[in-house]
Every structure is written in structure tokens, then in C-alpha cells.
Enzyme design. Structure first.
Site, PDB file in Angstrom:
ATOM      1  CG  LEU A  67      -2.137   4.941   1.671  1.00  0.00           C
ATOM      2  CD1 LEU A  67      -1.829   6.278   2.330  1.00  0.00           C
ATOM      3  CD2 LEU A  67      -1.652   3.802   2.537  1.00  0.00           C
ATOM      4  CB  CYS A 101      -0.887   0.028   1.241  1.00  0.00           C
ATOM      5  SG  CYS A 101      -2.010  -1.362   1.389  1.00  0.00           S
ATOM      6  CB  CYS A 102       2.433   3.294  -1.874  1.00  0.00           C
ATOM      7  SG  CYS A 102       1.888   3.092  -3.564  1.00  0.00           S
ATOM      8  CB  SER A 103       0.720   8.190  -1.361  1.00  0.00           C
ATOM      9  OG  SER A 103       2.050   8.285  -1.787  1.00  0.00           O
ATOM     10  CB  THR A 116       4.155   0.644  -4.600  1.00  0.00           C
ATOM     11  OG1 THR A 116       4.495   1.691  -3.697  1.00  0.00           O
ATOM     12  CG2 THR A 116       3.829  -0.591  -3.798  1.00  0.00           C
TER      13      THR A 116
END
Length: 104
Positions: free
Chosen positions: A42, A10-12, A17
Site C-alpha cells: 500500500l 495493492c495489498c498489505s 497477492t
């Protein structure tokens, strides 16, 4: 041997990623490990809580760990932050090993 484990990153934004996911998949293939690895923003965390065994957060969103861990504790899941150096160097093998070491 660990089989059929599911890892979600999970990332922004998702760009770096996604690259890390590709490298992790390649490392898993080379090691002969059956694992499903994906990445989401996210905002999609909660709808994926029941679909994965472990959730790895990009270092840039580590502030979300406490919030996500509360949700995951209710479901018996694991939330950890990816090592900043491994993330920065896109070391898929190390991140994969880290995730697999947490899944018992």
C-alpha cells in the site's frame, strides 16, 4: 483486443497477492492478452499512480479504496477491490477478466 494495459495489485503484506499476479499473468498468456501485472505494498501506491491503468486492492485493504480513489480521480485512473472469493481461491483468470472489463 486489449493490449499493453497495466494492472497493479495493492495489498498489505504482498505474499498472496504476488501469487495472484503469477496466476493472472498465466491467464493473460493463455488468452493472448498483452498486459503488465505487478503487485506492491500500500505504501507504494502513490508513486505508481501514473504508471498503471487500474489498481486492484486486496479484500483485506478495501478500507483504502476511498482514499486511493480520490488520488486516482485526479489522474483518471480506476481503483477497485478484488472479489473476496476470487482472491481467496487465487482465481487469476477471473481477476484478470474483472480488471480488463473495467479498462475501456
Amino acid at each position: 483486443m486489449i493490449n499493453n494495459k497495466k494492472i497493479l495489485l495493492c495489498c498489505s503484506a504482498g505474499m498472496s497477492t504476488s501469487l495472484l499476479v503469477t496466476k493472472m499473468r498465466k491467464a493473460a498468456e493463455e488468452k493472448g492478452v498483452e498486459v503488465e501485472i505487478n503487485a506492491v505494498a500500500l505504501e507504494l501506491f502513490e508513486e505508481n499512480v501514473n504508471k498503471y491503468d487500474i489498481f486492484l486492492l486486496g479484500p483485506q485493504v478495501k478500507f483504502k479504496k476511498t482514499v486511493f480513489q480520490k488520488v486516482d480521480d485526479q489522474h483518471g485512473k480506476i481503483v477497485e477491490v478484488i472479489n473476496m472469493m476470487d482472491y481467496g481461491t487465487m482465481n487469476g483468470a477471473k481477476v484478470l477478466d474483472f480488471a480488463l472489463s473495467l479498462i475501456k
